[in-house]
Design a protein around this motif. Structure first.
Motif, PDB file in Angstrom:
ATOM      1  N   THR A  11      44.623  32.945  37.453  1.00  0.00           N
ATOM      2  CA  THR A  11      43.959  33.809  38.425  1.00  0.00           C
ATOM      3  C   THR A  11      44.917  34.914  38.812  1.00  0.00           C
ATOM      4  O   THR A  11      46.127  34.840  38.570  1.00  0.00           O
ATOM      5  CB  THR A  11      43.592  33.015  39.687  1.00  0.00           C
ATOM      6  N   ARG A  12      44.392  35.936  39.463  1.00  0.00           N
ATOM      7  CA  ARG A  12      45.246  37.035  39.900  1.00  0.00           C
ATOM      8  C   ARG A  12      46.283  36.529  40.901  1.00  0.00           C
ATOM      9  O   ARG A  12      47.415  36.975  40.916  1.00  0.00           O
ATOM     10  CB  ARG A  12      44.401  38.140  40.532  1.00  0.00           C
ATOM     11  N   ARG A  53      40.675  43.000  50.203  1.00  0.00           N
ATOM     12  CA  ARG A  53      40.012  42.297  49.106  1.00  0.00           C
ATOM     13  C   ARG A  53      38.569  41.956  49.485  1.00  0.00           C
ATOM     14  O   ARG A  53      37.645  42.138  48.679  1.00  0.00           O
ATOM     15  CB  ARG A  53      40.787  41.020  48.780  1.00  0.00           C
ATOM     16  N   ARG A  58      36.021  32.411  33.799  1.00  0.00           N
ATOM     17  CA  ARG A  58      37.339  32.869  33.396  1.00  0.00           C
ATOM     18  C   ARG A  58      37.744  32.127  32.137  1.00  0.00           C
ATOM     19  O   ARG A  58      37.570  30.907  32.050  1.00  0.00           O
ATOM     20  CB  ARG A  58      38.327  32.595  34.529  1.00  0.00           C
ATOM     21  N   HIS A  70      29.783  40.829  36.084  1.00  0.00           N
ATOM     22  CA  HIS A  70      30.943  41.728  36.034  1.00  0.00           C
ATOM     23  C   HIS A  70      31.827  41.526  37.256  1.00  0.00           C
ATOM     24  O   HIS A  70      33.052  41.538  37.159  1.00  0.00           O
ATOM     25  CB  HIS A  70      30.471  43.184  35.956  1.00  0.00           C
ATOM     26  N   VAL A  71      31.204  41.342  38.409  1.00  0.00           N
ATOM     27  CA  VAL A  71      31.972  41.139  39.641  1.00  0.00           C
ATOM     28  C   VAL A  71      32.771  39.841  39.551  1.00  0.00           C
ATOM     29  O   VAL A  71      33.955  39.800  39.896  1.00  0.00           O
ATOM     30  CB  VAL A  71      31.036  41.098  40.866  1.00  0.00           C
ATOM     31  N   GLN A  72      32.143  38.777  39.067  1.00  0.00           N
ATOM     32  CA  GLN A  72      32.840  37.503  38.982  1.00  0.00           C
ATOM     33  C   GLN A  72      33.958  37.515  37.946  1.00  0.00           C
ATOM     34  O   GLN A  72      34.987  36.856  38.126  1.00  0.00           O
ATOM     35  CB  GLN A  72      31.854  36.380  38.683  1.00  0.00           C
ATOM     36  N   ARG A  73      33.775  38.287  36.878  1.00  0.00           N
ATOM     37  CA  ARG A  73      34.839  38.364  35.880  1.00  0.00           C
ATOM     38  C   ARG A  73      36.065  39.059  36.456  1.00  0.00           C
ATOM     39  O   ARG A  73      37.195  38.707  36.134  1.00  0.00           O
ATOM     40  CB  ARG A  73      34.353  39.100  34.637  1.00  0.00           C
ATOM     41  N   VAL A  74      35.851  40.038  37.299  1.00  0.00           N
ATOM     42  CA  VAL A  74      36.973  40.801  37.853  1.00  0.00           C
ATOM     43  C   VAL A  74      37.608  40.104  39.045  1.00  0.00           C
ATOM     44  O   VAL A  74      38.835  40.041  39.165  1.00  0.00           O
ATOM     45  CB  VAL A  74      36.502  42.216  38.267  1.00  0.00           C
ATOM     46  N   PHE A  75      36.779  39.559  39.937  1.00  0.00           N
ATOM     47  CA  PHE A  75      37.296  39.052  41.202  1.00  0.00           C
ATOM     48  C   PHE A  75      37.237  37.536  41.350  1.00  0.00           C
ATOM     49  O   PHE A  75      37.829  36.996  42.272  1.00  0.00           O
ATOM     50  CB  PHE A  75      36.505  39.660  42.369  1.00  0.00           C
ATOM     51  N   ALA A 114      31.472  45.691  45.889  1.00  0.00           N
ATOM     52  CA  ALA A 114      31.185  45.510  44.459  1.00  0.00           C
ATOM     53  C   ALA A 114      29.940  44.654  44.256  1.00  0.00           C
ATOM     54  O   ALA A 114      29.117  44.940  43.380  1.00  0.00           O
ATOM     55  CB  ALA A 114      32.387  44.874  43.765  1.00  0.00           C
TER      56      ALA A 114
END
Length: 239
Positions: A204-205, A143, A198, A181-186, A150
């Protein structure tokens, strides 16, 4: 003297070309000796990137300050995105020089290779910080490395958009848009205003991975119906 050497070098690079310019010509124009040149720059390539060592040190200091928790340190993804902005500020401090360097590296393959080695050092610094923050987590190293790559890719995308505009666009807006974009995904925590957040109520994941979903269905129900019920329970739209 250091700034004089950089100015003399770029004047000659623009007039004659990078490969046609020698160190002797640079020091002659700057009015210093060869020994003075190599005191500041180990090679001719280094004079093209005079500020990266300082910037890398500032980035590492910034990341070290975030290792103890509090503020953005509570969200390591936000922290590494802000660390990337340290690099952006270095470029934005001197737009004319940054644009000249961008054009030069596009023309000289050797400089592009050198630049990639510098970018890799930034990525490694981000990854090492994230590895420490994700230590003990499942796939923590993976991760960390993926997020670091990214962040660097997003930063470089925004930075190059600004450089291609000859420094006329808004560098901060370009990079912020890419890093969002990075913060939205990770990202794991909502960021302050101006950062990607978020949606409220969205897990969260990490939290989602621990959820248990129980679906009750008739024994004779067709498989497509069972799958549809599972997708509905997970909050996904059935295809």
């Amino acid at each position: 003297m250091r700034d004089s050497l950089v100015a003399a070098a770029f004047q000659l690079f623009l007039e004659r070309g990078y490969e046609q310019t020698t160190v002797d010509e640079i020091v002659a124009l700057a009015g210093v000796g060869r020994r003075s040149f190599f005191r500041y720059f180990p090679s001719k390539e280094d004079v093209v990137f005079p500020d990266h060592e300082r910037c890398l040190a500032e980035m590492n200091d910034f990341l070290s300050e975030g290792s103890g928790g509090g503020g953005d340190a509570d969200d390591p993804v936000a922290r590494v995105c802000d660390a990337a902005r340290v690099v952006l500020r270095m470029y934005a401090e001197n737009p004319t020089f940054s644009v000249q360097r961008y054009r030069l590296t596009k023309k000289v393959p050797g400089l592009r290779t050198y630049e990639l080695s510098v970018v890799w050092r930034y990525e490694r610094a981000l990854a090492e910080y994230l590895r420490g923050r994700f230590a003990g987590r499942r796939d923590g190293t993976l991760r960390a490395d993926v997020i670091a790559a990214a962040v660097v890719a997003a930063h470089n995308n925004g930075l190059r958009s600004w450089l291609r505009s000859d420094g006329q666009s808004d560098a901060t807006a370009e990079v912020d848009h890419a890093l969002a974009h990075v913060q939205r995904v990770f990202g794991t925590d909502p960021g302050p205003v101006g950062r990607a957040q978020r949606p409220a109520g969205e897990p969260t994941r990490e939290a989602a991975a621990d959820d248990v979903v129980v679906v009750i269905s008739r024994r004779g129900a067709p498989m497509w119906r069972v799958v549809q019920e599972v997708e509905t329970a997970l909050g996904r739209d059935p295809e």
